[in-house]
Design an enzyme around this catalytic site. Structure first.
Site, PDB file in Angstrom:
ATOM      1  N   CYS A  90     -16.223   2.002   0.159  1.00  0.00           N
ATOM      2  CA  CYS A  90     -15.049   1.187   0.532  1.00  0.00           C
ATOM      3  C   CYS A  90     -14.711   1.337   2.015  1.00  0.00           C
ATOM      4  O   CYS A  90     -14.077   0.448   2.583  1.00  0.00           O
ATOM      5  CB  CYS A  90     -13.861   1.580  -0.330  1.00  0.00           C
ATOM      6  SG  CYS A  90     -13.493   3.352  -0.281  1.00  0.00           S
ATOM      7  N   GLN A 137     -10.066  -3.859  -3.262  1.00  0.00           N
ATOM      8  CA  GLN A 137     -11.367  -3.401  -2.788  1.00  0.00           C
ATOM      9  C   GLN A 137     -12.452  -3.759  -3.795  1.00  0.00           C
ATOM     10  O   GLN A 137     -13.528  -4.246  -3.442  1.00  0.00           O
ATOM     11  CB  GLN A 137     -11.326  -1.877  -2.569  1.00  0.00           C
ATOM     12  CG  GLN A 137     -12.645  -1.285  -2.140  1.00  0.00           C
ATOM     13  CD  GLN A 137     -13.098  -1.765  -0.758  1.00  0.00           C
ATOM     14  OE1 GLN A 137     -12.342  -1.671   0.184  1.00  0.00           O
ATOM     15  NE2 GLN A 137     -14.311  -2.297  -0.663  1.00  0.00           N
ATOM     16  N   ARG A 150     -13.758  -8.320   1.888  1.00  0.00           N
ATOM     17  CA  ARG A 150     -12.313  -8.104   1.676  1.00  0.00           C
ATOM     18  C   ARG A 150     -11.553  -9.352   2.095  1.00  0.00           C
ATOM     19  O   ARG A 150     -10.590  -9.757   1.461  1.00  0.00           O
ATOM     20  CB  ARG A 150     -11.820  -6.893   2.494  1.00  0.00           C
ATOM     21  CG  ARG A 150     -12.341  -5.548   2.053  1.00  0.00           C
ATOM     22  CD  ARG A 150     -11.840  -5.159   0.677  1.00  0.00           C
ATOM     23  NE  ARG A 150     -10.388  -5.122   0.590  1.00  0.00           N
ATOM     24  CZ  ARG A 150      -9.623  -4.094   0.974  1.00  0.00           C
ATOM     25  NH1 ARG A 150     -10.179  -3.000   1.443  1.00  0.00           N
ATOM     26  NH2 ARG A 150      -8.300  -4.133   0.833  1.00  0.00           N
ATOM     27  N   HIS A 187      -7.238   0.738  -6.545  1.00  0.00           N
ATOM     28  CA  HIS A 187      -7.508  -0.078  -5.361  1.00  0.00           C
ATOM     29  C   HIS A 187      -8.271  -1.348  -5.786  1.00  0.00           C
ATOM     30  O   HIS A 187      -9.431  -1.553  -5.424  1.00  0.00           O
ATOM     31  CB  HIS A 187      -8.315   0.731  -4.340  1.00  0.00           C
ATOM     32  CG  HIS A 187      -8.314   0.161  -2.955  1.00  0.00           C
ATOM     33  ND1 HIS A 187      -7.570  -0.950  -2.594  1.00  0.00           N
ATOM     34  CD2 HIS A 187      -8.984   0.529  -1.824  1.00  0.00           C
ATOM     35  CE1 HIS A 187      -7.780  -1.218  -1.314  1.00  0.00           C
ATOM     36  NE2 HIS A 187      -8.631  -0.337  -0.822  1.00  0.00           N
ATOM     37  N   ASP A 244     -16.949   7.538  -2.109  1.00  0.00           N
ATOM     38  CA  ASP A 244     -15.709   7.425  -1.338  1.00  0.00           C
ATOM     39  C   ASP A 244     -15.431   8.799  -0.725  1.00  0.00           C
ATOM     40  O   ASP A 244     -16.066   9.798  -1.089  1.00  0.00           O
ATOM     41  CB  ASP A 244     -14.571   6.984  -2.287  1.00  0.00           C
ATOM     42  CG  ASP A 244     -13.253   6.721  -1.566  1.00  0.00           C
ATOM     43  OD1 ASP A 244     -13.259   6.577  -0.321  1.00  0.00           O
ATOM     44  OD2 ASP A 244     -12.210   6.654  -2.252  1.00  0.00           O
ATOM     45  N   ARG A 246       0.890  -1.185   0.000  1.00  0.00           N
ATOM     46  CA  ARG A 246       0.000   0.000   0.000  1.00  0.00           C
ATOM     47  C   ARG A 246       0.913   1.215   0.000  1.00  0.00           C
ATOM     48  O   ARG A 246       1.705   1.413   0.924  1.00  0.00           O
ATOM     49  CB  ARG A 246      -0.917  -0.002   1.221  1.00  0.00           C
ATOM     50  CG  ARG A 246      -1.601   1.335   1.416  1.00  0.00           C
ATOM     51  CD  ARG A 246      -2.731   1.308   2.407  1.00  0.00           C
ATOM     52  NE  ARG A 246      -3.895   0.646   1.846  1.00  0.00           N
ATOM     53  CZ  ARG A 246      -5.135   0.775   2.332  1.00  0.00           C
ATOM     54  NH1 ARG A 246      -5.359   1.527   3.391  1.00  0.00           N
ATOM     55  NH2 ARG A 246      -6.144   0.146   1.771  1.00  0.00           N
TER      56      ARG A 246
HETATM   57  N1  NVA Z   1      -9.726   6.813  -1.726  1.00  0.00           N
HETATM   58  C1  NVA Z   1      -9.421   6.393  -0.381  1.00  0.00           C
HETATM   59  C2  NVA Z   1      -9.678   4.929  -0.224  1.00  0.00           C
HETATM   60  C3  NVA Z   1      -9.434   4.383   1.147  1.00  0.00           C
HETATM   61  C4  NVA Z   1      -9.682   2.924   1.230  1.00  0.00           C
HETATM   62  C5  NVA Z   1      -7.971   6.729  -0.069  1.00  0.00           C
HETATM   63  O1  NVA Z   1      -7.115   6.529  -0.944  1.00  0.00           O
HETATM   64  O2  NVA Z   1      -7.697   7.206   1.031  1.00  0.00           O
HETATM   65  N1   CP Z   2     -11.254   0.102   2.224  1.00  0.00           N
HETATM   66  C1   CP Z   2      -9.999   0.032   2.692  1.00  0.00           C
HETATM   67  O1   CP Z   2      -9.041  -0.258   1.963  1.00  0.00           O
HETATM   68  O2   CP Z   2      -9.901   0.241   4.023  1.00  0.00           O
HETATM   69  P1   CP Z   2      -8.558   0.459   4.856  1.00  0.00           P
HETATM   70  O3   CP Z   2      -7.964   1.758   4.399  1.00  0.00           O
HETATM   71  O4   CP Z   2      -9.016   0.475   6.279  1.00  0.00           O
HETATM   72  O5   CP Z   2      -7.633  -0.691   4.570  1.00  0.00           O
END
Ligand code: NVA
Ligand code: CP
Length: 321
Positions: free
Chosen positions: A279, A147, A307, A144, A239, A117
């Site tokens: 998400c 997800q 997930r 992502h 989101d 990540r």
């Molecule tokens: N768009 C959000 C998704 C989190 C799961 C982010 O990147 O923070």
């Molecule tokens: N939806 C998602 O990826 O959640 P986290 O950021 O908690 O991993």
């Protein structure tokens, strides 16, 4: 480990592959992962063990915060019979300037798979280029896909199909918007994305999604009208307005996105049996009203649970012997 594998694990061979974005997979391969996720979920619910990854280890590199991704990968790997290592970027030498190349080469000598990540999508690509084990994109600024696998599993469970459904996404043209567009187009779902001006999805991704949609017979709409996007939608998705890495823009984004809240009024345009997905994490009163996210059409916790199952399918398929 063949005895531990289900019929489906053996049907399509994804062993050794990376999972970076939907563009790398065929619709059949994605459908196989989704069917496998549903099968693995069924096994878990009925107490049937499924442990094809005994003796295997995955490393989880996190450069950003996480609740769902971290916990579902760690728990999922444990349930598959393997082990997961949480590698916060700041606690490994990558955070002190060791190159992605060297990190990939070294970790490949210990691990059977790596999830990352990160911020820049190029970090995922570079890691995958140099790693000798499967690399899974656990979220980048651009995508992502893990997800979206769970999202599609949730849709399949509740609607019985993907093809021909309309998915509307309202909000920031971010990583979620990108993976939803590419994934939906791949699976023959119509996708409509509504964003404020200045927050559109990447035009290269829109082009890619349109090219994929042409092949699958679906449509991709990108608009500034939340009402147009949501019209007759089977699934409505949103989101956060400020993703990780964009926190300092929170105030300015609150103004830009004010007219894009997914609320009860907007949902009047969707199909009466629409599914609401997010998400998570969510901000009630910003991108979604409490009435919608906590209402009868919301499936956010099924989605979050999936997930676990979707990533178990992914790890089993990529990392089995
Ligand atoms: N768009 C959000 C998704 C989190 C799961 C982010 O990147 O923070
Ligand atoms: N939806 C998602 O990826 O959640 P986290 O950021 O908690 O991993």
């Amino acid at each position: 480990m063949a005895v531990q594998q289900t019929e489906k694990v053996q049907k399509i061979d994804l062993r050794g592959r990376d999972f970076i974005e939907f563009t790398d997979y065929t619709a059949e391969e994605i459908r196989y992962l989704l069917d496998l996720a549903i099968e693995i979920k069924g096994k878990q619910k009925s107490g049937v063990p499924f442990q094809p990854l005994k003796g295997k280890t995955i490393g989880l590199i996190f450069e950003k915060s996480s609740t769902r991704t971290r916990v579902s990968f760690e728990v999922g790997m444990f349930q598959l019979g393997g082990h997961a290592l949480f590698l916060s970027k700041n606690d490994i030498q990558l955070g002190r300037g060791e190159t992605t190349h060297d990190t990939a080469k070294v970790l490949s000598r210990y691990l059977d798979g790596i999830m990352i990540r990160t911020f820049g999508h190029h970090n995922v690509i570079e890691l995958a280029e140099h790693a000798d084990v499967p690399v899974i994109n656990g979220l980048s600024d651009a995508a992502h896909p893990c997800q979206v696998l769970a999202d599609f599993q949730t849709v399949l469970e509740h609607k019985g199909k993907l093809e021909g459904l309309k998915m509307a996404y309202v909000g920031d043209g971010n990583n979620m918007a990108h993976s939803l567009m590419l994934g939906a187009a791949k699976m023959g779902m119509h996708v409509a994305v509504a964003t404020p001006k200045g927050y559109e999805p990447d035009s290269a991704v829109v082009e890619q999604a349109r090219a994929i949609a042409q092949e699958s017979g679906s449509e991709v709409l990108v608009t500034y009208s939340a009402q147009d996007a949501v019209k007759d939608a089977d699934i409505v998705y949103t989101d956060v307005w400020a993703s990780m890495g964009f926190e300092e823009e929170q105030k300015i984004r609150e103004q830009a996105f004010a007219a894009y809240q997914v609320d009860e009024e907007l949902m009047k345009g969707a199909k009466p049996d629409y599914m609401f997905l997010h998400c998570l994490p969510a901000h009630r009163g910003e991108e979604v009203s409490a009435g919608v996210i906590d209402g009868p059409n919301s499936l956010i916790f099924d989605q979050a649970e999936n997930r676990l199952h979707a990533q178990k399918a992914l790890m089993a398929a990529l990392m089995s012997e």
